[in-house]
Scaffold this active site. Structure first.
Site: not given
Ligand code: GLN
Length: 303
Positions: A64, A67, A187, A239, A257
């Protein structure tokens, strides 16, 4: 104390805790295989000094953290238009939650939860090759060629039912223009970018320099746009732990993650920590502790 000694000291202090707490993300099979006992840190100051310690050169799945780069691409290409379908409020929910989306008619709370990033990616897909665009952007930002981990991208595509659900759900509200499969493919690839702590500290340097790319002198984003990304990182970048991050660390942060967390001290430096074992909110446990030690030892904070 010079930054190099501070980072070495933090890695040494926390190394005994490696492998003790937290769990590597296992809902993406390719990530479940990553050894938990790894820990690295790197930073780059606005005047180009760098410091690194531990596994700072080991590439990992940025997940993420991508993002932030997708948002930067979207803001650069679309300016204010980007915000027509994406909010700017913290969600207070897990990053892959479906709950709010229904109540809010398919408009994601912010660009840093999965739904928000999928919506940003949809807009990027409409404007051209979102996958190649991401690699071009991050490679240009860190001064080295960056690649996708195709195995991770395939693993996410094979198991990312919830993300596919988020895409379809937004599509049902008319908030996604392109085919859901095409948007999700981009994505998943964005999440599967592989970079090291040092590359990420370099690639987020523009966030500490009012939008200026240190490697080619290009004004990546305006000062105002950069400030806004930092504001969103602080309020939404980790988050439902964003409040805890602000309380304990006090810097704009974005986690993934894969166990990476990037943090920005505006006008001073960008920093990346990485350790794959996560807490229940999906943030790197040791990474969070390392950032806390870093801000305690340096006194750096946006507050
Ligand atoms: N690729 C992960 C997902 O879409 C990214 C989530 C994350 O890093 N928090 O679930």
């Amino acid at each position: 104390m010079p930054f190099q000694s501070i980072l070495e000291d933090i890695v040494q202090t926390l190394r005994p805790e490696l492998g003790q707490e937290g769990r590597v993300a296992d809902y993406i099979p390719a990530l479940a295989r990553v050894p938990a006992e790894q820990f690295g840190m790197a930073l780059r100051t606005c005047d180009g000094q760098e410091a690194q310690a531990g596994d700072s050169a080991t590439p990992f799945s940025i997940q993420s953290i991508s993002k932030v780069f997708a948002l930067a691409m979207g803001m650069r290409a679309m300016g204010e238009d980007l915000w027509q379908r994406i909010g700017r409020e913290p969600s207070g929910n897990p990053f892959n939650s479906l709950v709010q989306l229904e109540a809010e008619q398919g408009t994601p709370r912010n660009p840093f939860i999965n739904a928000g990033a999928i919506a940003v990616t949809d807009r990027l897909v409409s404007r051209g090759d979102a996958k190649a665009g991401m690699l071009e952007l991050v490679s240009g930002l860190c001064g080295e060629t960056v690649y996708f981990d195709e195995e991770v991208a395939a693993s996410e595509a094979a198991t990312g039912f919830r993300n596919i659900a988020l895409g379809n759900f937004m599509k049902s509200f008319g908030k996604i223009d392109n085919g859901v499969a095409t948007v999700l493919d981009a994505y998943f690839h964005h999440c599967a970018v592989r970079m090291s702590c040092l590359q990420l500290a370099r690639a987020t340097s523009f966030l500490s320099r009012d939008g200026l790319n240190p490697f080619n002198g290009e004004q990546m984003l305006t000062e105002r746009q950069t400030r806004r990304i930092n504001a969103l990182m602080l309020t939404c970048g980790t988050y439902d732990a964003a409040g805890e991050f602000a309380f304990r660390i006090g810097l704009p942060c974005k986690s993934g993650v894969g166990g990476g967390i990037v943090a920005v001290v505006p006008d001073q430096l960008s920093l990346c920590v990485w350790s794959p074992a996560l807490d229940a909110t999906g943030n790197s446990l040791l990474g969070m502790k390392a950032l806390e030690l870093f801000t305690a030892r340096t006194g750096l904070s946006v507050f």
